[in-house]
Design a protein around this motif. Structure first.
Motif, mmCIF file in Angstrom:
data_model
loop_
_atom_site.group_PDB
_atom_site.id
_atom_site.type_symbol
_atom_site.label_atom_id
_atom_site.label_comp_id
_atom_site.label_asym_id
_atom_site.label_seq_id
_atom_site.Cartn_x
_atom_site.Cartn_y
_atom_site.Cartn_z
ATOM 1 N N ALA A 1 -54.142 59.462 71.285
ATOM 2 C CA ALA A 1 -54.681 59.090 69.974
ATOM 3 C C ALA A 1 -54.235 60.064 68.898
ATOM 4 O O ALA A 1 -54.043 59.693 67.736
ATOM 5 C CB ALA A 1 -56.198 59.012 70.044
ATOM 6 N N THR A 2 -54.064 61.326 69.281
ATOM 7 C CA THR A 2 -53.634 62.349 68.308
ATOM 8 C C THR A 2 -52.167 62.726 68.473
ATOM 9 O O THR A 2 -51.550 63.218 67.536
ATOM 10 C CB THR A 2 -54.493 63.624 68.464
ATOM 11 O OG1 THR A 2 -54.407 64.095 69.811
ATOM 12 C CG2 THR A 2 -55.953 63.321 68.133
ATOM 13 N N SER A 3 -51.601 62.452 69.674
ATOM 14 C CA SER A 3 -50.197 62.822 69.920
ATOM 15 C C SER A 3 -49.481 61.691 70.668
ATOM 16 O O SER A 3 -49.147 61.830 71.850
ATOM 17 C CB SER A 3 -50.123 64.108 70.746
ATOM 18 O OG SER A 3 -50.800 65.162 70.108
ATOM 19 N N PRO A 4 -49.235 60.559 69.995
ATOM 20 C CA PRO A 4 -48.602 59.434 70.681
ATOM 21 C C PRO A 4 -47.210 59.769 71.209
ATOM 22 O O PRO A 4 -46.748 59.149 72.179
ATOM 23 C CB PRO A 4 -48.550 58.342 69.605
ATOM 24 C CG PRO A 4 -48.711 59.057 68.305
ATOM 25 C CD PRO A 4 -49.562 60.244 68.592
ATOM 26 N N GLN A 5 -46.559 60.762 70.590
ATOM 27 C CA GLN A 5 -45.225 61.156 71.038
ATOM 28 C C GLN A 5 -45.239 61.810 72.418
ATOM 29 O O GLN A 5 -44.190 61.992 73.047
ATOM 30 C CB GLN A 5 -44.578 62.116 70.029
ATOM 31 C CG GLN A 5 -45.208 63.496 69.948
ATOM 32 C CD GLN A 5 -46.452 63.548 69.067
ATOM 33 O OE1 GLN A 5 -46.947 62.504 68.607
ATOM 34 N NE2 GLN A 5 -46.940 64.748 68.796
ATOM 35 N N ALA A 6 -46.426 62.123 72.934
ATOM 36 C CA ALA A 6 -46.539 62.752 74.256
ATOM 37 C C ALA A 6 -46.526 61.735 75.386
ATOM 38 O O ALA A 6 -46.634 62.114 76.558
ATOM 39 C CB ALA A 6 -47.825 63.582 74.319
ATOM 40 N N PHE A 7 -46.370 60.456 75.062
ATOM 41 C CA PHE A 7 -46.460 59.409 76.088
ATOM 42 C C PHE A 7 -45.487 59.662 77.241
ATOM 43 O O PHE A 7 -45.858 59.610 78.419
ATOM 44 C CB PHE A 7 -46.203 58.033 75.471
ATOM 45 C CG PHE A 7 -46.619 56.877 76.337
ATOM 46 C CD1 PHE A 7 -47.824 56.230 76.122
ATOM 47 C CD2 PHE A 7 -45.820 56.432 77.385
ATOM 48 C CE1 PHE A 7 -48.218 55.159 76.910
ATOM 49 C CE2 PHE A 7 -46.196 55.374 78.186
ATOM 50 C CZ PHE A 7 -47.404 54.735 77.944
ATOM 51 N N GLY A 8 -44.230 59.933 76.903
ATOM 52 C CA GLY A 8 -43.227 60.135 77.938
ATOM 53 C C GLY A 8 -43.548 61.314 78.834
ATOM 54 O O GLY A 8 -43.395 61.240 80.063
ATOM 55 N N ARG A 9 -43.979 62.398 78.244
ATOM 56 C CA ARG A 9 -44.326 63.590 79.026
ATOM 57 C C ARG A 9 -45.502 63.304 79.951
ATOM 58 O O ARG A 9 -45.492 63.708 81.128
ATOM 59 C CB ARG A 9 -44.654 64.747 78.087
ATOM 60 C CG ARG A 9 -45.127 66.006 78.803
ATOM 61 C CD ARG A 9 -45.380 67.141 77.836
ATOM 62 N NE ARG A 9 -46.385 66.820 76.833
ATOM 63 C CZ ARG A 9 -47.699 66.881 77.065
ATOM 64 N NH1 ARG A 9 -48.176 67.197 78.264
ATOM 65 N NH2 ARG A 9 -48.550 66.597 76.085
ATOM 66 N N LEU A 10 -46.516 62.608 79.431
ATOM 67 C CA LEU A 10 -47.689 62.301 80.253
ATOM 68 C C LEU A 10 -47.346 61.310 81.371
ATOM 69 O O LEU A 10 -47.878 61.406 82.478
ATOM 70 C CB LEU A 10 -48.809 61.744 79.372
ATOM 71 C CG LEU A 10 -49.386 62.733 78.347
ATOM 72 C CD1 LEU A 10 -50.383 62.035 77.436
ATOM 73 C CD2 LEU A 10 -50.030 63.924 79.049
#
Length: 276
Positions: free
Chosen positions: A147-156
């Motif tokens: 919700a605050t860091s959508p760019q982290a999707f790939g890392r997660l």
């Protein structure tokens, strides 16, 4: 031990109670209605008996067909098949009617939509309540981060996903209808492009955190290309209606005792071998 159930007699022919009991295994009874399975079984076997009697009355000769390599119809099945092919005359499809169905709701006849999507799969069997609860807790944690860091999707995805797509940041590539489980596809159809689903989506594989990167809505197909499918659907429904009417007529003329004859179609949904 003598059965307390009355004998089922169809035009003077008594049906074997053991066959009815065996057939009842194929008719699950609604809760609180233990006799419903027996009634359904009796109706199915009475239907079969009526069809066989009518085939004999008409002088039909059985010609068993090979229905699979090395597997042949029985003579009774062949009789019923021949009878239904002779006696059941469904109404032919009318192209004007087919066109009216098409024009009433053309959106039903779109080509499959295409999606570009990514996901994080948190594996959990639907039968394992503890695993599902753990997966949901993890999914909620990931959604809070996204919700605050959508760019982290790939890392997660690389860290948490149980899908092989984790090596590409959860990206699944281009998807079409039928490429994913129904729950996943239904979520994609409702999501705005560029969004992450606000809730995890549960399937038989576990819980999915989904991102929709793009969508191409399938165009409405021309009438000429959907006409064969419309005609096929009509023909199947028309054959079923006509066969039910024919069997209902046989019941109306028959002398039957031993089970309740309802006003609904007594044959259920027979196939062309006459099996109820």
């Amino acid at each position: 031990m003598k059965s307390l159930l009355p004998p089922v007699v169809v035009n003077g022919v008594t049906l074997d109670p053991a066959r009815i009991a065996a057939e009842a295994q194929n008719h699950p009874a609604p809760k609180g209605k233990p006799g419903a399975a027996w009634q359904a079984a009796a109706r199915a076997l009475a239907t079969r008996e009526l069809l066989l009697q009518e085939a004999v009355r008409r002088g039909i000769e059985p010609t068993p067909a090979e229905i699979a390599p090395g597997q042949w119809e029985t003579e009774d099945e062949a009789l019923i098949t021949a009878l239904l092919e002779t006696a059941v005359t469904p109404v032919s499809a009318d192209e004007a009617r087919m066109r009216a169905i098409y024009e009433a709701d053309p959106d039903r006849f779109r080509a499959p939509s295409l999606y570009e999507a990514a996901h994080i799969l948190l594996a959990a069997s639907p039968d394992d309540a503890g695993a599902v609860a753990d997966a949901r807790a993890t999914a909620d944690k990931l959604l809070a981060q996204l919700a605050t860091s959508p760019q982290a999707f790939g890392r997660l995805a690389a860290e948490y996903s149980a899908c092989s797509s984790k090596t590409s940041g959860g990206v699944l590539g281009q998807l079409s209808s039928g490429d994913t489980v129904p729950e996943f596809e239904a979520a994609l159809a409702q999501m705005p492009e560029g969004s992450i689903a606000p809730e995890p989506v549960q399937s038989r594989y576990g819980l999915h955190v989904i991102r929709l990167d793009g969508r191409i809505i399938g165009e409405v197909l021309p009438f000429e290309s959907v006409l064969p499918g419309l005609r096929d659907a009509h023909d199947k429904a028309a054959w079923l209606r006509a066969s039910r009417d024919f069997i209902a007529e046989l019941f109306s003329r028959a002398e039957i005792s031993g089970f309740r004859i309802t006003t609904e179609a007594p044959a259920g949904e027979p196939d062309k071998r006459g099996l109820a």
